[in-house]
Design an enzyme around this catalytic site. Structure first.
Site, PDB file in Angstrom:
ATOM      1  CB  SER A 343     -24.363  30.943 -14.004  1.00  0.00           C
ATOM      2  OG  SER A 343     -23.256  30.837 -14.862  1.00  0.00           O
ATOM      3  CD  GLU A 364     -34.218  27.792 -21.052  1.00  0.00           C
ATOM      4  OE1 GLU A 364     -33.007  27.978 -20.849  1.00  0.00           O
ATOM      5  OE2 GLU A 364     -34.698  27.524 -22.187  1.00  0.00           O
ATOM      6  CG  ASP A 421     -22.298  37.376 -20.353  1.00  0.00           C
ATOM      7  OD1 ASP A 421     -21.189  37.272 -20.910  1.00  0.00           O
ATOM      8  OD2 ASP A 421     -22.686  36.632 -19.440  1.00  0.00           O
TER       9      ASP A 421
END
Length: 618
Positions: A343, A364, A421
């Site tokens: 993405s 992350e 989304d």
């Protein structure tokens, strides 16, 4: 390594470390002497038996490295470097003074500190990054990370442990000081070191248990950990907070408290009485020739974009294409992504430069810490994920700035323009987050050409740079020879008849250009600025545009109202008699088509047209 450890000498080194730590914190009137005392034996064994380094060249590429993850024990680290001859005892008593580099927690103001520590739970990730950098370069040397048991409650520690186990970083050694006591109460596991052992082993580590004040055990375990075994190693040491200080050892209520002068004198006298008077063991330098310096990026040969004007290309795709080109030219560049590379288009870099790509998975906080470690070793890491997911790593980004780390970030899928989304995936806070980072740069390109230039600019700029990219495809606005600069802007449309200046970036720049066409049909001309460099920004050009258009600026951004592009412009022109009218997302958005969301939340061409008409009519 010496065949037999010099146990009396090492014990004396540890006692001296305790004395230095007490004396320094008492002189400062604050600090963490009890946390220093618990780890003093571990630090003595590391510095004067197991580690290989040159004190006069603390950042030599073949030196072992030590990261003090429990950064509040900074006086212990400073004491160790004093014992190694880099600092003097007189330096140590300047601890925490305004004009002293011996700060309350370590920072790179000191030549022997590569990364700032003190926000607990981050040191292991940084160590992982440094160990990974050496593995990528097939370079010698070990990375040691000294952690506290309290910080092992942080999830980022276990993100790092999982990552290190997956990549089998055998040059990484974690030393856990299990002293049982946190700041306000005992830790969750107290002295149950077997639970720590099981947790590290579950992530693919070898874990060794020791009594942390038995020097022979400590040295034996650290020497064993140093030997390659194909996996990272954790040395888990049972210790006592305040070890060696009568009446304070293993007692609650002493975290972060310095001893008064009377108590300190008594404690120091008792410690001095325990000295063996043995010959003190020296540090041990690395063996063999030093490795070649890590290869750095060389973006000078960067090629221009292949996309023609008018072609529709998503800036996230252009980011991946540009990074792949740059990676081929620059072996020092490393790309990291959090399992969204298809993405963010970081997958293009992976295909082009597979040995320079690191998968960070959905972790992350660790990914950012690893990037800081890679940067400390001389790499230029580019970290990519959805912009919204970078917010969970804000503390790591904040600490990266304190570390003066050379890390680049790319946040894709920003704003309501991502569409269906929904709000959990929309980066609407990221500009505000990166704007408050000291000395950061924020680049927000609107087409593929400017994206490619921004990637090039980021690689060539030392420090933290954030590149904001967009999900939908947008038309290419600029020709291949267009130049861009950090701190610049582009006036993409203007005339002598302009009545208002509209300042936009990214997706909203295209909305501003649509608005200009619509307004032109009704005889109203506006100036349109592409503020691709949000921080720093070109204040003088903004003011010139405002003054040429009646002192009126309209900012439009796919970001929440607070802290973004509009506030950056408002701050820049404050006090200059300029009206700034901000269009931004001002409520919690919903799912829906991209264009519908831009319109519903007030940042589409229609809303720009309405705002300009009102300003012109007033």
């Amino acid at each position: 390594m010496p065949t037999q450890p010099d146990l009396p000498g090492l014990e004396d080194r540890a006692t001296r470390l305790r004395i230095h730590s007490i004396r320094a914190t008492t002189a400062a009137g604050s600090g963490h002497p009890t946390s220093c005392c618990s780890a003093a034996d571990l630090m003595a064994a590391l510095f004067f038996d197991v580690m290989r380094f040159r004190p006069t060249e603390p950042l030599a590429p073949d030196n072992d490295r030590l990261i003090l993850s429990k950064g509040h024990a900074a006086p212990l680290l400073y004491a160790a470097w004093a014992e190694a001859g880099v600092l003097s005892p007189e330096d140590l008593v300047t601890l925490r003074h305004l004009d002293s580099d011996l700060e309350g927690h370590p920072t790179p103001r000191l030549k022997f500190v590569e990364v700032a520590t003190g926000s607990l739970g981050q040191g292991l990730s940084v160590g992982v990054g440094m160990a990974l950098a050496r593995k990528l370069d097939n370079a010698p040397g070990a990375i040691f990370v000294l952690l506290g048991d309290g910080e092992c409650a942080e999830g980022s520690v276990w993100e790092a442990a999982a990552f290190a186990g997956y990549y089998r970083l055998e040059n990484l050694i974690a030393v856990v000081d299990v002293n049982r006591l946190g700041q306000s109460q005992p830790t969750m596991l107290e002295h149950d070191i077997r639970v720590y052992q099981g947790r590290f082993e579950a992530f693919g580590w070898r874990a060794l248990l020791v009594e942390g004040h038995e020097m022979e055990q400590v040295v034996r375990a650290l020497r064993r950990a140093r030997r390659p075994s194909g996996v990272p190693v954790a040395v888990i040491a049972r210790t006592f907070k305040g070890k060696g200080i009568e009446g304070i050892e293993d007692q609650e209520g002493w975290h972060g408290r310095a001893l008064d002068e009377t108590a300190a004198s008594k404690a120091i006298a008792a410690l001095e009485a325990r000295l063996h008077g043995a010959k003190l063991p020296p540090v041990h330098p690395p063996q063999g020739p030093p490795p070649a310096a890590p290869k750095a990026a060389n973006p000078e040969a960067f090629r221009v974009s292949a996309h023609d004007k008018g072609t529709a290309v998503a800036t996230r795709q252009a980011y991946g294409e540009a990074l792949a080109k740059l990676g081929r030219l620059s072996p020092g560049i490393v790309a990291l992504d959090g399992d969204v590379k298809n993405s963010t288009y970081a997958e293009l870099f992976k295909k082009a430069c597979p040995e320079q790509y690191v998968e960070g998975f959905i972790a992350e906080q660790n990914m950012v810490g690893v990037a800081v470690g890679l940067a400390a070793y001389g790499k230029i890491p580019f970290v990519s994920t959805f912009a919204c997911f970078l917010t969970r790593a804000f503390d790591q980004i904040r600490m990266a700035a304190i570390s003066r780390a050379n890390v680049k970030f790319s946040g894709s899928h920003c704003g309501v323009s991502i569409g269906e989304d929904g709000p959990s995936q929309m980066g609407l806070e990221d500009l505000a987050m990166f704007r408050v980072i000291p000395d950061s740069v924020i680049l927000y390109p609107a087409d593929s050409v400017s994206t490619e230039r921004c990637v090039e600019l980021a690689a060539g700029r030392r420090g933290i740079v954030y590149i904001r990219t967009t999900r939908p495809k947008t038309p290419v606005l600029y020709g291949p020879d267009e130049t861009f600069a950090i701190g610049g802007l582009k006036v993409v449309a203007q005339s002598e008849a302009d009545r208002v200046t509209v300042v936009a970036a990214g997706i909203t720049l295209h909305e501003a250009l649509k608005a200009r066409e619509e307004l032109g049909r009704h005889g109203i001309s506006i100036r349109v600025i592409d503020l691709y460099s949000v921080k720093p920004l070109d204040r003088e050009s903004l003011l010139a545009a405002a003054r040429a258009t009646g002192g009126r600026l309209v900012t439009v951004e796919d970001h929440y109202l607070q802290g973004g592009l509009g506030d950056a412009v408002l701050e820049a022109v404050a006090g200059e008699g300029v009206q700034v009218h901000k269009l931004a997302v001002s409520e919690l958005p919903r799912s829906g088509p991209s264009e519908a969301l831009l319109d519903r939340y007030g940042i589409s061409a229609r809303h720009i047209v309405e705002t300009v008409r009102k300003l012109v009519a007033s």
